[in-house]
Design a protein around this motif. Sequence first.
Motif, PDB file in Angstrom:
ATOM      1  N   ASP A 121       0.838  -1.200   0.000  1.00 28.46           N
ATOM      2  CA  ASP A 121       0.000   0.000   0.000  1.00 28.46           C
ATOM      3  C   ASP A 121       0.872   1.249   0.000  1.00 28.46           C
ATOM      4  N   GLY A 122       1.385   1.616  -1.154  1.00 29.95           N
ATOM      5  CA  GLY A 122       2.188   2.829  -1.256  1.00 29.95           C
ATOM      6  C   GLY A 122       3.671   2.598  -1.052  1.00 29.95           C
ATOM      7  N   ALA A 123       4.095   1.417  -0.697  1.00 27.98           N
ATOM      8  CA  ALA A 123       5.503   1.164  -0.483  1.00 27.98           C
ATOM      9  C   ALA A 123       6.207   1.006  -1.823  1.00 27.98           C
ATOM     10  N   ARG A 124       7.424   1.503  -1.906  1.00 24.60           N
ATOM     11  CA  ARG A 124       8.211   1.361  -3.124  1.00 24.60           C
ATOM     12  C   ARG A 124       9.277   0.313  -2.877  1.00 24.60           C
ATOM     13  N   PHE A 125       9.530  -0.538  -3.870  1.00 24.84           N
ATOM     14  CA  PHE A 125      10.461  -1.640  -3.719  1.00 24.84           C
ATOM     15  C   PHE A 125      11.646  -1.477  -4.661  1.00 24.84           C
ATOM     16  N   ILE A 126      12.814  -1.780  -4.146  1.00 26.46           N
ATOM     17  CA  ILE A 126      14.007  -1.842  -4.956  1.00 26.46           C
ATOM     18  C   ILE A 126      14.619  -3.201  -4.694  1.00 26.46           C
ATOM     19  N   ARG A 127      14.928  -3.948  -5.737  1.00 23.81           N
ATOM     20  CA  ARG A 127      15.482  -5.291  -5.562  1.00 23.81           C
ATOM     21  C   ARG A 127      16.915  -5.163  -5.042  1.00 23.81           C
TER      22      ARG A 127
ATOM     23  N   ARG B 290      14.056   0.155   9.871  1.00 15.92           N
ATOM     24  CA  ARG B 290      15.458  -0.010   9.468  1.00 15.92           C
ATOM     25  C   ARG B 290      15.670  -1.342   8.753  1.00 15.92           C
ATOM     26  N   ASP B 291      14.985  -2.401   9.216  1.00 16.48           N
ATOM     27  CA  ASP B 291      15.110  -3.705   8.569  1.00 16.48           C
ATOM     28  C   ASP B 291      14.402  -3.708   7.215  1.00 16.48           C
ATOM     29  N   ALA B 292      13.260  -3.045   7.138  1.00 17.13           N
ATOM     30  CA  ALA B 292      12.540  -2.954   5.864  1.00 17.13           C
ATOM     31  C   ALA B 292      13.416  -2.253   4.825  1.00 17.13           C
ATOM     32  N   ARG B 293      14.052  -1.162   5.211  1.00 17.41           N
ATOM     33  CA  ARG B 293      14.938  -0.430   4.288  1.00 17.41           C
ATOM     34  C   ARG B 293      16.077  -1.313   3.811  1.00 17.41           C
ATOM     35  N   SER B 294      16.647  -2.109   4.721  1.00 17.30           N
ATOM     36  CA  SER B 294      17.791  -2.945   4.352  1.00 17.30           C
ATOM     37  C   SER B 294      17.415  -4.004   3.322  1.00 17.30           C
ATOM     38  N   MET B 295      16.126  -4.342   3.247  1.00 26.09           N
ATOM     39  CA  MET B 295      15.703  -5.348   2.272  1.00 26.09           C
ATOM     40  C   MET B 295      15.008  -4.727   1.065  1.00 26.09           C
ATOM     41  N   GLY B 296      15.115  -3.420   0.929  1.00 25.64           N
ATOM     42  CA  GLY B 296      14.598  -2.772  -0.266  1.00 25.64           C
ATOM     43  C   GLY B 296      13.163  -2.321  -0.191  1.00 25.64           C
ATOM     44  N   ILE B 297      12.591  -2.252   1.001  1.00 26.68           N
ATOM     45  CA  ILE B 297      11.225  -1.741   1.164  1.00 26.68           C
ATOM     46  C   ILE B 297      11.346  -0.344   1.763  1.00 26.68           C
ATOM     47  N   PHE B 298      10.956   0.644   0.985  1.00 25.87           N
ATOM     48  CA  PHE B 298      11.072   2.025   1.430  1.00 25.87           C
ATOM     49  C   PHE B 298       9.673   2.604   1.622  1.00 25.87           C
ATOM     50  N   ILE B 299       9.436   3.105   2.802  1.00 21.20           N
ATOM     51  CA  ILE B 299       8.134   3.633   3.183  1.00 21.20           C
ATOM     52  C   ILE B 299       8.229   5.153   3.277  1.00 21.20           C
ATOM     53  N   LEU B 300       7.274   5.826   2.698  1.00 18.75           N
ATOM     54  CA  LEU B 300       7.192   7.282   2.809  1.00 18.75           C
ATOM     55  C   LEU B 300       6.486   7.647   4.110  1.00 18.75           C
ATOM     56  N   PRO B 301       6.763   8.813   4.662  1.00 19.24           N
ATOM     57  CA  PRO B 301       6.059   9.224   5.879  1.00 19.24           C
ATOM     58  C   PRO B 301       4.539   9.185   5.719  1.00 19.24           C
ATOM     59  N   SER B 302       4.044   9.493   4.540  1.00 19.66           N
ATOM     60  CA  SER B 302       2.595   9.488   4.311  1.00 19.66           C
ATOM     61  C   SER B 302       2.009   8.072   4.266  1.00 19.66           C
ATOM     62  N   ASP B 303       2.850   7.040   4.181  1.00 24.28           N
ATOM     63  CA  ASP B 303       2.374   5.649   4.150  1.00 24.28           C
ATOM     64  C   ASP B 303       1.986   5.135   5.537  1.00 24.28           C
ATOM     65  N   TYR B 304       2.432   5.812   6.581  1.00 22.17           N
ATOM     66  CA  TYR B 304       2.132   5.374   7.947  1.00 22.17           C
ATOM     67  C   TYR B 304       0.716   5.811   8.311  1.00 22.17           C
ATOM     68  N   ARG B 305      -0.264   4.964   7.946  1.00 23.54           N
ATOM     69  CA  ARG B 305      -1.681   5.295   8.137  1.00 23.54           C
ATOM     70  C   ARG B 305      -2.419   4.307   9.033  1.00 23.54           C
ATOM     71  N   ILE B 306      -1.811   3.189   9.376  1.00 24.99           N
ATOM     72  CA  ILE B 306      -2.515   2.158  10.141  1.00 24.99           C
ATOM     73  C   ILE B 306      -2.214   2.351  11.626  1.00 24.99           C
ATOM     74  N   PRO B 307      -3.212   2.700  12.430  1.00 25.98           N
ATOM     75  CA  PRO B 307      -2.962   2.870  13.863  1.00 25.98           C
ATOM     76  C   PRO B 307      -2.731   1.506  14.522  1.00 25.98           C
ATOM     77  N   VAL B 308      -1.652   1.434  15.306  1.00 23.15           N
ATOM     78  CA  VAL B 308      -1.285   0.192  15.980  1.00 23.15           C
ATOM     79  C   VAL B 308      -1.018   0.499  17.446  1.00 23.15           C
ATOM     80  N   LYS B 309      -1.691  -0.233  18.328  1.00 27.13           N
ATOM     81  CA  LYS B 309      -1.480  -0.047  19.760  1.00 27.13           C
ATOM     82  C   LYS B 309      -0.328  -0.943  20.202  1.00 27.13           C
ATOM     83  N   THR B 310       0.689  -0.348  20.802  1.00 27.25           N
ATOM     84  CA  THR B 310       1.844  -1.084  21.298  1.00 27.25           C
ATOM     85  C   THR B 310       1.934  -0.895  22.809  1.00 27.25           C
ATOM     86  N   ALA B 311       2.916  -1.547  23.401  1.00 31.17           N
ATOM     87  CA  ALA B 311       3.129  -1.393  24.838  1.00 31.17           C
ATOM     88  C   ALA B 311       3.501   0.047  25.185  1.00 31.17           C
ATOM     89  N   ASN B 312       4.057   0.769  24.223  1.00 29.52           N
ATOM     90  CA  ASN B 312       4.458   2.151  24.448  1.00 29.52           C
ATOM     91  C   ASN B 312       3.444   3.159  23.928  1.00 29.52           C
TER      92      ASN B 312
END
Length: 176
Positions: free
Chosen positions: A27-33, A94-116
């Motif tokens: 969903d909006g992520a760009r991939f580089i092999r 950081r791990d996503a970037r290392s494998m060629g998945i680059f996320i734009l700031p505008s791609d962060y749209r899914i709210p996730v509840k974490t311990a923090n």
Amino acid sequence: MWRYAIFIGLFLVIVPLVPQYFGNQSDGARFIRPKDDRSPGTKLDQQSERSGVGRRHVVQMSPNGAYITEARLNGRRLTMLIDTGASAVALPERDARSMGIFILPSDYRIPVKTANGVVSGASATVRDLELGDVRLKDIPALILPDRALSTPLLGMSALNRLSRFHFSNDTLILVQ
């Protein structure tokens, strides 16, 4: 979509408690092999084995009671915590970037509840996932900011692609 976000949120709340309990789509992520860092003829994991019925990957329980394995995502090695309570594969940015998945700031749209607290995650797809001899393609994943997730999680979006997985003594057996 909200159900998905709620399930992701729940596993992110529960994951930090797992070690204590046991003791010691794109969903909006760009991939580089990325370039494959594998040397010809090397084996990803000595505990992987091939059987006549299907591909298998065997993971021993770690001393803290968790199942941790080496995986290869989009050609890159990564140590992952296998979490049957997690709805999806979850990766720190950081791990996503290392494998060629680059996320734009505008791609962060899914709210996730974490311990923090609540953070925003981004939807992505892991093109290739290898666990020893087990090979999976196009696995839905959730990318979270590094501050929200320190350990990559191998969740049900990948485990549901297997023909089965089961626990035997202190061993988790994944069968494709």
